[in-house]
Design a protein around this motif. Sequence first.
Motif, PDB file in Angstrom:
ATOM      1  N   HIS A 229      39.845  38.132  53.738  1.00 40.00           N
ATOM      2  CA  HIS A 229      40.260  38.754  52.485  1.00 40.00           C
ATOM      3  C   HIS A 229      40.876  40.131  52.730  1.00 40.00           C
ATOM      4  CE1 HIS A 229      36.295  40.768  52.975  1.00 40.00           C
ATOM      5  NE2 HIS A 229      36.874  41.751  52.308  1.00 40.00           N
ATOM      6  N   VAL A 230      41.439  40.688  51.675  1.00 36.25           N
ATOM      7  CA  VAL A 230      41.949  42.057  51.684  1.00 36.25           C
ATOM      8  C   VAL A 230      41.024  42.902  50.812  1.00 36.25           C
ATOM      9  CG1 VAL A 230      43.833  43.553  50.915  1.00 36.25           C
ATOM     10  CG2 VAL A 230      44.343  41.406  52.086  1.00 36.25           C
ATOM     11  N   PRO A 231      40.489  44.024  51.319  1.00 38.56           N
ATOM     12  CA  PRO A 231      39.665  44.882  50.478  1.00 38.56           C
ATOM     13  C   PRO A 231      40.505  45.555  49.396  1.00 38.56           C
ATOM     14  CG  PRO A 231      39.271  45.314  52.818  1.00 38.56           C
ATOM     15  CD  PRO A 231      40.500  44.462  52.725  1.00 38.56           C
ATOM     16  N   GLY A 232      39.924  45.712  48.221  1.00 39.60           N
ATOM     17  CA  GLY A 232      40.579  46.409  47.130  1.00 39.60           C
ATOM     18  C   GLY A 232      39.655  47.440  46.524  1.00 39.60           C
ATOM     19  N   GLU A 233      40.176  48.190  45.571  1.00 38.40           N
ATOM     20  CA  GLU A 233      39.371  49.182  44.857  1.00 38.40           C
ATOM     21  C   GLU A 233      39.619  49.036  43.364  1.00 38.40           C
ATOM     22  OE1 GLU A 233      40.515  53.217  45.680  1.00 38.40           O
ATOM     23  OE2 GLU A 233      42.652  52.834  45.378  1.00 38.40           O
ATOM     24  N   GLY A 293      31.918  19.553  31.247  1.00 36.82           N
ATOM     25  CA  GLY A 293      33.177  19.188  30.625  1.00 36.82           C
ATOM     26  C   GLY A 293      33.677  20.182  29.586  1.00 36.82           C
ATOM     27  N   ASP A 294      32.806  21.080  29.134  1.00 29.82           N
ATOM     28  CA  ASP A 294      33.220  22.084  28.148  1.00 29.82           C
ATOM     29  C   ASP A 294      33.893  23.294  28.787  1.00 29.82           C
ATOM     30  OD1 ASP A 294      32.234  20.495  26.172  1.00 29.82           O
ATOM     31  OD2 ASP A 294      30.703  21.883  25.469  1.00 29.82           O
ATOM     32  N   ILE A 295      33.807  23.424  30.101  1.00 28.14           N
ATOM     33  CA  ILE A 295      34.412  24.568  30.781  1.00 28.14           C
ATOM     34  C   ILE A 295      35.912  24.328  30.938  1.00 28.14           C
ATOM     35  CG2 ILE A 295      34.481  25.923  32.915  1.00 28.14           C
ATOM     36  CD1 ILE A 295      32.008  26.436  31.223  1.00 28.14           C
ATOM     37  N   GLY A 296      36.710  25.279  30.426  1.00 30.98           N
ATOM     38  CA  GLY A 296      38.159  25.110  30.460  1.00 30.98           C
ATOM     39  C   GLY A 296      38.831  25.711  31.669  1.00 30.98           C
ATOM     40  N   ALA A 297      38.130  26.610  32.380  1.00 29.19           N
ATOM     41  CA  ALA A 297      38.699  27.238  33.574  1.00 29.19           C
ATOM     42  C   ALA A 297      37.572  27.886  34.362  1.00 29.19           C
ATOM     43  CB  ALA A 297      39.749  28.287  33.205  1.00 29.19           C
ATOM     44  N   VAL A 298      37.797  27.995  35.670  1.00 31.75           N
ATOM     45  CA  VAL A 298      36.845  28.654  36.567  1.00 31.75           C
ATOM     46  C   VAL A 298      37.559  29.760  37.323  1.00 31.75           C
ATOM     47  CG1 VAL A 298      35.353  28.400  38.592  1.00 31.75           C
ATOM     48  CG2 VAL A 298      35.417  26.593  36.858  1.00 31.75           C
ATOM     49  N   PHE A 299      36.992  30.964  37.287  1.00 32.90           N
ATOM     50  CA  PHE A 299      37.428  32.049  38.150  1.00 32.90           C
ATOM     51  C   PHE A 299      36.540  31.997  39.387  1.00 32.90           C
ATOM     52  CE2 PHE A 299      39.614  33.203  34.452  1.00 32.90           C
ATOM     53  CZ  PHE A 299      40.491  34.251  34.711  1.00 32.90           C
ATOM     54  N   ALA A 300      37.108  31.517  40.491  1.00 31.32           N
ATOM     55  CA  ALA A 300      36.327  31.299  41.706  1.00 31.32           C
ATOM     56  C   ALA A 300      36.170  32.592  42.497  1.00 31.32           C
ATOM     57  CB  ALA A 300      36.998  30.235  42.571  1.00 31.32           C
ATOM     58  N   ASP A 301      35.201  32.586  43.396  1.00 33.30           N
ATOM     59  CA  ASP A 301      34.975  33.752  44.259  1.00 33.30           C
ATOM     60  C   ASP A 301      36.116  33.923  45.257  1.00 33.30           C
ATOM     61  OD1 ASP A 301      33.145  35.854  45.545  1.00 33.30           O
ATOM     62  OD2 ASP A 301      33.506  34.451  47.189  1.00 33.30           O
ATOM     63  N   GLY A 302      36.521  32.838  45.924  1.00 34.11           N
ATOM     64  CA  GLY A 302      37.706  32.863  46.788  1.00 34.11           C
ATOM     65  C   GLY A 302      37.593  33.777  47.989  1.00 34.11           C
ATOM     66  N   ALA A 303      36.683  33.468  48.900  1.00 35.23           N
ATOM     67  CA  ALA A 303      36.472  34.315  50.076  1.00 35.23           C
ATOM     68  C   ALA A 303      37.646  34.297  51.048  1.00 35.23           C
ATOM     69  CB  ALA A 303      35.201  33.893  50.813  1.00 35.23           C
ATOM     70  N   ALA A 304      38.452  33.242  51.016  1.00 34.96           N
ATOM     71  CA  ALA A 304      39.597  33.096  51.919  1.00 34.96           C
ATOM     72  C   ALA A 304      39.179  33.019  53.382  1.00 34.96           C
ATOM     73  CB  ALA A 304      40.629  34.206  51.719  1.00 34.96           C
ATOM     74  N   THR A 334      44.929  41.632  43.925  1.00 35.18           N
ATOM     75  CA  THR A 334      44.293  42.947  43.932  1.00 35.18           C
ATOM     76  C   THR A 334      43.452  43.211  45.171  1.00 35.18           C
ATOM     77  OG1 THR A 334      42.275  42.181  42.801  1.00 35.18           O
ATOM     78  CG2 THR A 334      44.123  42.900  41.411  1.00 35.18           C
ATOM     79  N   GLY A 335      43.086  42.154  45.882  1.00 35.38           N
ATOM     80  CA  GLY A 335      42.065  42.274  46.909  1.00 35.38           C
ATOM     81  C   GLY A 335      40.687  42.173  46.278  1.00 35.38           C
ATOM     82  N   ARG A 336      39.696  42.032  47.128  1.00 37.14           N
ATOM     83  CA  ARG A 336      38.315  41.940  46.653  1.00 37.14           C
ATOM     84  C   ARG A 336      37.796  43.356  46.412  1.00 37.14           C
ATOM     85  NH1 ARG A 336      35.881  36.944  47.376  1.00 37.14           N
ATOM     86  NH2 ARG A 336      33.800  37.772  47.807  1.00 37.14           N
ATOM     87  N   MET A 337      37.464  43.639  45.165  1.00 37.53           N
ATOM     88  CA  MET A 337      37.064  44.979  44.749  1.00 37.53           C
ATOM     89  C   MET A 337      35.558  45.185  44.797  1.00 37.53           C
ATOM     90  SD  MET A 337      39.809  45.629  41.656  1.00 37.53           S
ATOM     91  CE  MET A 337      39.665  44.015  40.880  1.00 37.53           C
ATOM     92  N   CYS A 338      34.895  44.390  45.601  1.00 41.56           N
ATOM     93  CA  CYS A 338      33.447  44.488  45.783  1.00 41.56           C
ATOM     94  C   CYS A 338      32.759  44.371  44.421  1.00 41.56           C
ATOM     95  CB  CYS A 338      33.095  45.770  46.529  1.00 41.56           C
ATOM     96  SG  CYS A 338      31.746  45.545  47.713  1.00 41.56           S
ATOM     97  N   ALA A 339      31.910  45.305  44.035  1.00 43.44           N
ATOM     98  CA  ALA A 339      31.193  45.174  42.764  1.00 43.44           C
ATOM     99  C   ALA A 339      32.126  45.175  41.574  1.00 43.44           C
ATOM    100  CB  ALA A 339      30.166  46.290  42.622  1.00 43.44           C
ATOM    101  N   GLY A 340      33.364  45.653  41.745  1.00 46.90           N
ATOM    102  CA  GLY A 340      34.332  45.639  40.657  1.00 46.90           C
ATOM    103  C   GLY A 340      35.041  44.313  40.481  1.00 46.90           C
TER     104      GLY A 340
END
Length: 410
Positions: A229-233, A293-304, A334-340
């Motif tokens: 991944h790429v770190p972000g802020e 089936g009620d979930i319309g989209a997933v925002f995944a963690d995406g560690a890459a 954006t990169g992975r913003m850690c807790a953000g």
Amino acid sequence: MSIPRTVITGIGVVAPNGVGRENYWKALLAEENGIGELTRFDASRYPARQAGQIDGFEPRDHIPSRLLPQTDVSTRYALVAAEEALVEAGIGPDCGLTDYSMGVVTSTAQGGFDFTHREFRKLWSQGPEYVSVYESFAWFYAVNTGQISIRHGMRGPGSALVGEQAGGLDAIGHARRTVRAGTRVVLTGGVDSALDPWGWASQLAGGRVSTVDDPTRAYLPFDAAAGGHVPGEGGAILISEDAGSAAQRGVGRVYGEIAGYAATFDPAPGSGRPPGLGRAAALALEDAGLPPGDIGAVFADGAALPGPDHDEAAALRGLFGPRGVPVTVPKSLTGRMCAGGGPADLAAALLVLRDQVVPATAHSTDIPDDYGLDLVTGGPRECPVRSVLVLARGRHGFNSAVVVTAPEQS
């Protein structure tokens, strides 16, 4: 007695591709890349040089001068995002809320990295008398909670959670718990920044950061070429509020409800047991009272990374079936913003509910067939969405999941 519903009435975002909620959202939909070469210091000798860096941010334009000497860059971002969220939610001196009816729950995994290392340099090169007195708290994990609560007179319950990338969602889950316990409004979310030399070195030491120099190829979640991944802020701050309180105040917009939350921890390596992310997702759905089936989209963690990507894909496939739900990882911009990162994804998920469009996973193009993912690529996708699942994983085993649902129709 019915359990109070917790709704989101304000959103503030500070991210590498957009400062401000709507700027961030437009950047995601337009696939504007916030990843580029790190310029905070000379990173030419480091093996990785791409970062999600916030450029053009002038603290004096946003923060009182008296706060500048006592705040790290991450706290400044948190204060700006908090201000945006509070203004949108109509929370201020004349909103009718008492100080003890408002609390703050935030997360940061890195603390005031830049501030504390600057003071360390003074200590070693000039002596202890040159170290700022604010070093006593500016580095601390609870400082964002403290500074926000002091500035806005929010004297209700205050907490700070640390769970690396998963911590921001944990803060939101704890905010819902705090609202349910009787606090009318809880400001919550997460912000992180560690793009100084020591912070950068510490992130590289984990062995998960991409060394690719091309900003469009450095962070490729679920791609066959994924190499870290790429770190972000940055991050996001949200106003969570008792639904009855919001109605009483006549809030103009409710983005959605925090309908479900769960957290798990991975089993010990070598145990043969599966990672805990899938269980966290299933428990969050159960908490929300929703079938998959009620979930319309997933925002995944995406560690890459091949291993973690494979595990996350397996968890989603097991819960929703092969290609059973649109999946996206907009943090590829954006990169992975850690807790953000989790709160920024949750902010985007709420905007998905508002606008009925799912942002794409930028740059990822070669998705292995055996992942069985319906990864949104090639531009945003318009589709009906009434509920969204947001996932986050922190290093060393933290897993968190939050379900948000569209606001009830009046």
